[in-house]
Design an enzyme around this catalytic site. Structure first.
Site: not given
Ligand SMILES: NC(=O)c1ccc[n+]([C@@H]2O[C@H](COP(=O)([O-])OP(=O)(O)OC[C@H]3O[C@@H](n4cnc5c(N)ncnc54)[C@H](OP(=O)(O)O)[C@@H]3O)[C@@H](O)[C@H]2O)c1
Length: 309
Positions: A31, A80, A116, A142, A165, A167, A169, A246
């Site tokens: 950034s 965050k 985001d 996440g 993976r 479930v 969560r 990216y």
């Protein structure tokens, strides 16, 4: 008459204003170069600086920025959620996600946003794609997945499937996002709510067959030798495939989806670009120089990978 230069130049002086990036760690962030390039291009007397702030110092750093009269901040992992808790007012998407990545300070008050979520929508728009009425499959549960799922629901997707993976969560994520949507003012709520489901990778084949949009929001693909937790041959050829990663620019998912005949595969650089452009607009209440910011992101990357433009 003085020659008009295409770009302004900013000198740091006693009136230079501050925008901070708070993260931990933060030294790999892309950034600062592209935000400072935008400030310089528009001749804005402000500077964007990254600060490595340990989790237990976040509240002090936040208060310090207000005391210093900073314009605003970006907030990255792991702050965050703490930023969401610290801001006095938050935008609808930040309230749904329960996380803030952009703060505007004004007259001692703090306003939180989650760009985001904006970034993924704008990245799709650039490709002529929209969440509205689409069948969306999101891999991961996440922080990135949370922003993407929230935006897909708020933007009127027809169906949202979260594949993870772990479930449980993903189930927690979906329950929280839907509960938070229902707490929004009526005019901000999704109309109608999409069909939503959570599955593990054992059940992903049927979901992929009907997906208009597939987005990877896991960390699988950060390493070039990562293996996909499913067969990319199951992805429908008409599906738009987006990887939030990216670096590397061609992830395992993008490579294998292309091999399986998917025509549209795009990496996460545009999500990064547009979340930053939206943050710039929030701080300065004016359009961001998106193309210049894009070039500031791409050129250093090409130099690092030894490629020429
Ligand atoms: N382009 C952008 O602007 C942008 C912005 C933010 C993030 N990102 C990218 O988004 C990705 C996720 O970031 P995050 O902050 O959401 O990370 P996070 O909170 O740590 O979540 C990581 C996710 O990856 C899954 N995962 C990890 N290893 C896996 C494996 N071997 N097989 C299957 N699933 C696996 C985890 O599943 P479990 O729950 O089962 O552990 C979890 O769902 C990262 O790659 C990051 O680079 C991009």
């Amino acid at each position: 008459m003085a020659q008009q230069l295409p770009y302004g130049r900013v000198t740091v002086d006693s009136e230079t204003q501050l925008i901070a990036l708070l993260g931990y760690p933060v030294k790999h962030s892309a950034s600062p170069p592209f935000q400072n390039a935008a400030l310089e291009a528009l001749g804005i007397n402000a500077i964007y600086l990254a600060f490595a702030v340990p989790p237990d110092s976040f509240v002090q750093a936040f208060a310090g920025l207000i005391a210093l009269g900073a314009i605003g901040a970006n907030v990255t992992v792991p702050h965050k959620e703490a930023a969401f808790a610290a801001c006095e007012e938050c935008s609808p998407e930040a309230r749904v996600i329960e996380a803030v990545n952009t703060i505007r300070f004004r007259e001692g008050r703090s306003f939180g946003y989650n760009t985001d979520a904006w970034g993924i929508a704008a990245a799709l728009k650039e490709e002529g794609i929209a969440f509205r009425k689409a069948s969306v499959v999101v891999l991961g549960a996440g922080g990135a997945a949370r922003a993407i799922v929230a935006q897909a629901i708020l933007d009127g997707a027809a169906a949202v499937t979260i594949v993870n993976r772990t479930v449980e969560r993903a189930e927690r994520l979906l329950t929280q996002v839907l509960e938070n949507c229902r707490k929004l003012e009526p005019h901000n709520q999704p109309h109608p709510y999409p069909r939503c489901q959570v599955i593990g990778y054992d059940d992903v084949r049927a979901a992929l067959a009907g997906a208009d949009i597939l987005i990877n929001a896991t960390s699988v693909g950060l390493k070039e030798d990562d293996h996909l937790p499913f067969d990319a041959g199951w992805i429908h050829q008409q599906t738009f495939v987006y990887d939030t990663i990216y670096n590397p620019p061609q992830t395992r998912l993008l490579i294998e989806a292309k091999k399986s005949g998917c025509a549209k595969t795009v990496n996460g650089l545009t999500m990064l670009l547009y979340q930053g452009a939206k943050a710039f607009e929030i701080w300065f209440n004016r359009p961001a120089p998106v193309e210049l910011m894009r070039n500031s992101l791409i050129q250093p990357r090409l130099m690092r990978t030894g490629k020429r433009r």
